[in-house]
Design an enzyme around this catalytic site. Structure first.
Site, PDB file in Angstrom:
ATOM      1  N   TYR A 111     -44.913  -5.556  44.767  1.00  0.00           N
ATOM      2  CA  TYR A 111     -44.139  -4.348  44.510  1.00  0.00           C
ATOM      3  C   TYR A 111     -43.115  -4.093  45.600  1.00  0.00           C
ATOM      4  O   TYR A 111     -43.402  -4.267  46.790  1.00  0.00           O
ATOM      5  CB  TYR A 111     -45.083  -3.142  44.405  1.00  0.00           C
ATOM      6  CG  TYR A 111     -44.347  -1.844  44.240  1.00  0.00           C
ATOM      7  CD1 TYR A 111     -43.899  -1.452  42.987  1.00  0.00           C
ATOM      8  CD2 TYR A 111     -44.063  -1.043  45.332  1.00  0.00           C
ATOM      9  CE1 TYR A 111     -43.205  -0.263  42.830  1.00  0.00           C
ATOM     10  CE2 TYR A 111     -43.372   0.140  45.181  1.00  0.00           C
ATOM     11  CZ  TYR A 111     -42.939   0.531  43.928  1.00  0.00           C
ATOM     12  OH  TYR A 111     -42.238   1.689  43.766  1.00  0.00           O
ATOM     13  N   TRP A 113     -38.583  -2.682  46.252  1.00  0.00           N
ATOM     14  CA  TRP A 113     -37.211  -2.609  45.762  1.00  0.00           C
ATOM     15  C   TRP A 113     -36.467  -3.919  45.898  1.00  0.00           C
ATOM     16  O   TRP A 113     -35.486  -4.159  45.208  1.00  0.00           O
ATOM     17  CB  TRP A 113     -36.455  -1.517  46.528  1.00  0.00           C
ATOM     18  CG  TRP A 113     -36.633  -0.149  45.986  1.00  0.00           C
ATOM     19  CD1 TRP A 113     -37.808   0.542  45.878  1.00  0.00           C
ATOM     20  CD2 TRP A 113     -35.621   0.712  45.487  1.00  0.00           C
ATOM     21  NE1 TRP A 113     -37.578   1.782  45.356  1.00  0.00           N
ATOM     22  CE2 TRP A 113     -36.237   1.916  45.106  1.00  0.00           C
ATOM     23  CE3 TRP A 113     -34.244   0.587  45.338  1.00  0.00           C
ATOM     24  CZ2 TRP A 113     -35.526   2.988  44.575  1.00  0.00           C
ATOM     25  CZ3 TRP A 113     -33.533   1.657  44.824  1.00  0.00           C
ATOM     26  CH2 TRP A 113     -34.174   2.833  44.435  1.00  0.00           C
TER      27      TRP A 113
END
Length: 769
Positions: A111, A113
Site C-alpha cells: 500500500y 501513493w
C-alpha cells in the site's frame, strides 16, 4: 546549457531546469494559480546521502542468522551486492516460498501513493508481476478512507468511490448553496495533492468563488485552521471523535421541531422510523437531544439547536472530511452525515445536500471525474486471499486467526515473504512498535526504494529504484482533466533502475518475461498507453498524437457530464425510475444487511458509540491530551520528508507539534522548545508551536516524519524525529471495516530536558561492500 523540461507529481506540475545532466532547480508552471512549495524542494533530495545507490542485503538474512537483537530487521548492517546477485536472491526466494508455503504466503499489498505516472505505477507493476508468477495475498481498502469505503455502498449504493461524482462541485455550490457545515473542516493544505498527477491547482480559487457568492461556512473541528482564513468560517470547536454525537443532537432537534424533510425521508429513504425511535430514546431511554450532545461534544446546547435551524431553513450542504472516520467507530459519522443531510431538506437539490473529502485532494469537488486513461494492464490474481489494509500487523502476529470484515469471516494467511514497492508502512501504520515486532516474523522482506527510509532499513533485500524524475511517463490525475508529459529529466542515481526494469529481469529469471513485457520497451509502453487512451476517446476526445503531446507537455481530456449513476437529484425527482443500487433502491438510514451481521460495534443504523480513547475516557486522567495526527502541509504523507520544503518546517530537526497556550503554560512549555510526547505505546520528540488554532486539550502532530527509533527493535524506545504513529493505536475502528483508528489516541506532553539526540532518520544504515 540549461534545458527546461516538464515534471508532473502528485503535488502539481512544474518545470525542471537541468544543466549538463544536473538538476538545478524546479519551478512552478506559469499557469498554476496555487503551486505547491513541495516541488522545488525535490532538488534537495535528488542526490542526498539517503539515496539507495546499489542493491543491498541485510547481513543477518544473508548469513542465515537467527533473529537475535543484533541481527534483527531495523538494527542490522547491509552488504551491497551486484544486481545479478540481488536478482538471484529474490527470484530463488520467491520460488522457495511459493513451493514450500503456497502462493498466498507472498504478500504484495504494498500500500502507498508511490509516484505519479500512468505506466510506472509501482503497485500496478508489482501486482502484474506477482499475479503472472502464481498470485499473492493482496490488501483491500485504504488507510485514508477504509471506514468510508465500506459503509457508503451499504448506505447510498455504488462503488466505494462513486460518491465523488454524485456530490456537488464547487462551482455548483457557489451558484446554489447558502450554508456549508464542514465536519472535520476544509484544510486547504490537503488540496496540494492529487493521486496520479495534477496540472493546475484549482481548489483555492473555487473556494474563494463560493465565499464571494455569499456562501457561509461553519468549521466543526478541534482545529481552527482547518478552513482557510478567507472563508471567514465560523469555528465551532468539538471534542475529537464526537462528531456523530453532534450530528445526532442536531437531528433530534430537527425531529422534535418538525424541521426535517418528511417527504424526502418517506420517498427516498428507508428505516427513518426505526432511527427516529433511537433518536427519541424509545429504544434505550436516552434522548439524543441537544443537551445530551452538548455534554459529549463540548459544543453548547444553543449552538447545536441553532445549527439544526440553519441547516433546515437554508440551502445547505453537509461536508465530512476523511479524518473523522479514521477513529474508533469511524463508520458512524459518515453514515450519520448522510442521514442528517437527508433530514435537512437539501439532499438532491442542485449544489446542496451531502459530500465527503472536499479539499482533501485538489480534484475533489473540482470535476466529477475524467474519461478512463489506459494504465499498465492488470492480470487476474489467482489467489483469493486478502486482508483489510490496516490489519497487516495482526496478520503477521496471528496467522490463522479469523476476523470479521463487512459481513464475512476472514482467516488471516501465513505470510512468509513481503514484497513492498511504492509505499511506506512505517509511515502509514499505527503503533509502530507493534509493527516492528510483527515485521520480524516473515522469512523475507523485499523492498524497492529510492531512499534509506525506515521501511528500507527494516528490509532484508533493498533494490534501488529510479524516481519520477529519472524515467519517461505521463501523468493522469484523479478527476484531473489534463494529461501531463513526464520525460526523463536526469539519469537514475547510482545503479538505480525502474521498477519495471527490475520486474522484467526477475520475470526473465522466473520464465515469464514475454508475458510481463508483451515485448515492449518502457517508452513503447508509455506511447502505447497514450495512444490507447487516444483511440478509446476517438473523435470526442480529439487528443493530439503522442509526438505532439510529448512536445507540448500537456493535453486536455474531454469533460464528463452527468447525471451520473446514483444521482441524488435523480433520486429526489423520481425514486422509482432512478433507484440507488442499495437493497431497497433508496438511502438506507436503517440497513437490514448490516443489522444481519450482528456486530455489537456497528448496528443497523448510525449510533453513538463511546470511543476507547477520548477526552471523557478514564485514561484521560493519565494522558489528558487528544492527539490529532493529520496530514502535513510540507510533504505528501512521508514523501520528500528529506526534501527542502519539509526540512525547513522542522524545529531543531524535529517535526513541529501544535499545542494550545493554556496546555503549554500548565506544563512549562515555551514556543520552540523540544518536547516529549508520550503514552503507554511509546514516545517521540517534537518541536513545540504554541497556537490557539488548536482547542485546549488537543495537540496536532502531522504524520510523515520518517520514524527514527533511538534503539530499533526495542519496544517503546524513543523516536527522535516526531512520528505520531509511535503513539497511535493499532485497533480496527469496527468489525465492519477494520479500518485504522489513528485519531483515537490520548497522550501527554512534557519538556524534554535530557541530552538532545541527533536525528538519524535520513542517515543510511552501515553499508559494507
Amino acid at each position: 546549457m540549461e534545458r527546461r523540461m516538464s515534471v508532473a507529481t502528485h503535488w502539481g506540475s512544474y518545470v525542471a531546469v537541468v544543466d549538463s545532466g544536473r538538476l538545478v532547480r524546479i519551478e512552478p508552471r506559469g499557469d498554476d494559480p496555487a503551486p505547491s512549495p513541495i516541488g522545488p524542494g525535490m532538488v534537495t533530495a535528488a542526490d542526498d546521502s539517503a539515496r539507495v545507490l546499489r542493491p543491498a542485503v541485510r547481513k543477518g538474512w544473508l548469513n542465515g542468522l537467527p533473529r537475535a537483537h543484533d541481527t534483527a530487521r531495523g538494527t542490522d548492517a547491509f552488504m551491497e551486492v551486484s544486481w545479478d546477485d540481488a536478482i538471484t536472491l529474490v527470484s530463488e526466494e520467491l520460488r522457495r516460498v511459493r513451493s514450500q508455503h503456497g502462493d498466498s504466503a507472498v504478500f504484495g499489498g504494498s500500500y502507498g501513493w508511490a509516484s505519479a505516472g500512468a505506466f510506472h505505477n509501482a503497485q500496478g507493476q508489482l501486482h502484474r508481476f506477482l499475479a503472472l508468477g502464481g498470485g499473492y495475498t493482496d490488501s483491500r481498502n485504504t488507510y485514508s478512507t477504509a471506514a468510508l469505503e465500506v459503509i457508503l455502498p451499504h448506505v447510498i449504493g455504488g462503488a466505494p468511490w462513486s460518491y465523488q461524482s454524485r456530490m456537488p462541485m464547487w462551482d455548483e455550490i457557489a451558484d446554489n448553496c447558502e450554508l456549508v457545515v464542514a465536519f472535520g473542516g476544509l484544510a486547504l493544505k490537503n488540496s496540494q495533492i492529487n493521486p496520479g498527477g495534477l496540472a493546475r491547482h484549482q481548489t483555492q480559487d473555487l473556494q474563494r468563488k463560493c465565499r464571494a457568492a455569499g456562501v457561509r461556512f461553519v468549521n466543526i473541528s478541534p482545529i481552527r485552521s482547518d478552513t482557510a482564513g478567507f472563508l471567514d468560517a465560523e469555528w465551532l470547536p468539538v471534542i475529537p471523535n464526537t462528531d456523530t454525537a453532534a450530528m445526532l443532537g442536531i437531528a433530534h432537534t430537527m425531529l422534535v421541531n418538525g424541521w426535517h424533510d418528511e417527504d424526502f425521508l418517506r420517498h427516498c429513504c428507508v428505516g427513518f422510523d426505526r432511527f427516529a425511535s433511537y433518536l427519541t430514546g424509545e429504544f434505550d431511554g436516552v434522548a439524543k437531544d441537544a443537551a445530551w450532545a452538548a455534554r459529549i461534544t463540548g459544543m453548547s446546547r444553543d449552538t447545536i439547536t441553532e445549527l439544526a435551524r440553519r441547516l433546515s431553513t437554508h440551502r445547505s450542504l453537509i461536508m465530512v472530511n476523511y479524518a473523522i472516520q479514521r477513529a474508533d467507530h469511524g463508520e458512524q459519522p459518515i453514515w450519520m452525515s448522510v442521514v442528517l443531510a437527508a433530514m435537512a431538506g437539501s439532499m438532491g437539490r442542485h449544489g446542496c445536500g451531502w459530500g465527503a473529502g472536499y479539499a482533501t485532494m485538489d480534484a475533489t469537488g473540482v470535476a466529477p471525474g475524467r474519461p478512463s486513461v489506459a494504465s499498465i494492464p492488470r492480470v487476474p490474481n489467482p489467489v483469493a486471499d486478502f486482508i483489510p489494509v490496516a490489519r497487516i500487523a495482526d496478520t503477521l502476529l496471528h496467522p490463522g486467526k479469523t476476523i470479521d470484515y463487512d459481513g464475512r469471516r476472514l482467516t488471516l494467511p501465513d505470510l512468509r515473504l513481503i514484497y513492498w514497492c511504492g509505499g511506506n508502512p512505517f509511515h502509514h501504520h499505527q503503533d509502530l512498535h507493534r509493527l516492528t515486532r510483527a515485521w520480524q516474523t516473515p522469512d523475507t522482506v523485499v523492498v524497492h526504494e529510492a531512499w534509506w527510509n525506515t521501511t528500507a532499513k527494516f528490509a532484508d533485500i533493498v533494490l534501488p529504484v529510479a524516481t519520477s524524475l529519472e524515467r519517461d511517463d505521463f501523468a493522469a490525475g484523479f478527476s484531473d482533466p489534463h494529461l501531463v508529459a513526464m520525460p526523463k529529466v536526469r539519469e537514475p542515481a547510482g545503479e538505480s533502475r525502474t521498477d519495471h526494469h527490475i520486474f522484467t529481469t526477475l520475470a526473465s529469471r522466473l520464465g515469464y518475461e514475454g508475458e510481463f513485457t508483451q515485448s515492449r520497451s518502457e517508452i513503447e509502453w508509455v506511447r502505447h498507453l497514450y495512444e490507447q487512451t487516444r483511440a478509446d476517446l476517438g473523435d470526442d476526445g480529439a487528443l493530439p498524437s503522442f509526438d505532439d503531446f510529448w512536445r507540448n507537455s500537456t493535453a486536455e481530456l474531454p469533460a464528463l457530464s452527468g447525471p451520473f449513476p446514483g444521482s441524488f437529484e435523480a433520486l429526489r425527482a423520481d425514486p422509482q425510475r432512478f433507484p440507488l443500487t442499495t437493497p431497497s433502491g433508496r438511502i438506507e438510514i436503517f440497513s437490514e444487511e448490516i443489522n444481519s451481521f450482528g456486530y455489537d460495534d456497528c448496528t443497523g443504523h448510525p449510533a453513538w458509540f463511546e470511543p476507547v480513547e477520548w477526552l471523557r475516557a478514564g485514561l484521560s486522567d493519565r494522558f489528558p491530551l487528544h492527539l490529532i495526527s493529520n496530514q502535513p502541509a510540507s510533504r505528501l504523507h512521508s514523501q520528500y520528508d528529506n526534501g527542502g520544503h519539509s526540512l525547513k518546517s522542522k524545529i531543531r530537526g524535529r517535526e513541529p507539534v501544535t499545542i494550545n497556550p493554556l496546555d503549554a503554560a500548565s506544563r512549562g512549555i515555551e514556543n520552540g522548545m523540544i518536547v516529549r510526547v508520550h503514552n503507554d505505546r511509546g514516545s517521540c520528540l517534537a518541536g513545540a508551536v504554541l497556537s490557539d488554532d488548536v482547542m485546549p486539550g488537543v495537540i496536532q502532530l502531522s504524520t510523515g516524519a520518517w520514524w527514527d527509533p533511538a534503539q530499533p527493535g526495542q519496544s517503546g524506545t524513543l523516536d527522535r524525529h516526531g512520528n505520531p504513529n509511535t503513539l497511535t493505536a493499532d485497533r480496527g475502528c469496527s468489525r465492519l471495516s477494520q479500518g485504522p483508528s489513528a485519531h483515537s489516541a490520548l497522550v501527554d506532553v512534557e519538556p524534554y530536558d535530557g541530552p538532545l539526540p541527533d536525528v538519524l532518520a535520513f542517515a543510511p544504515p552501515h553499508l559494507e561492500h
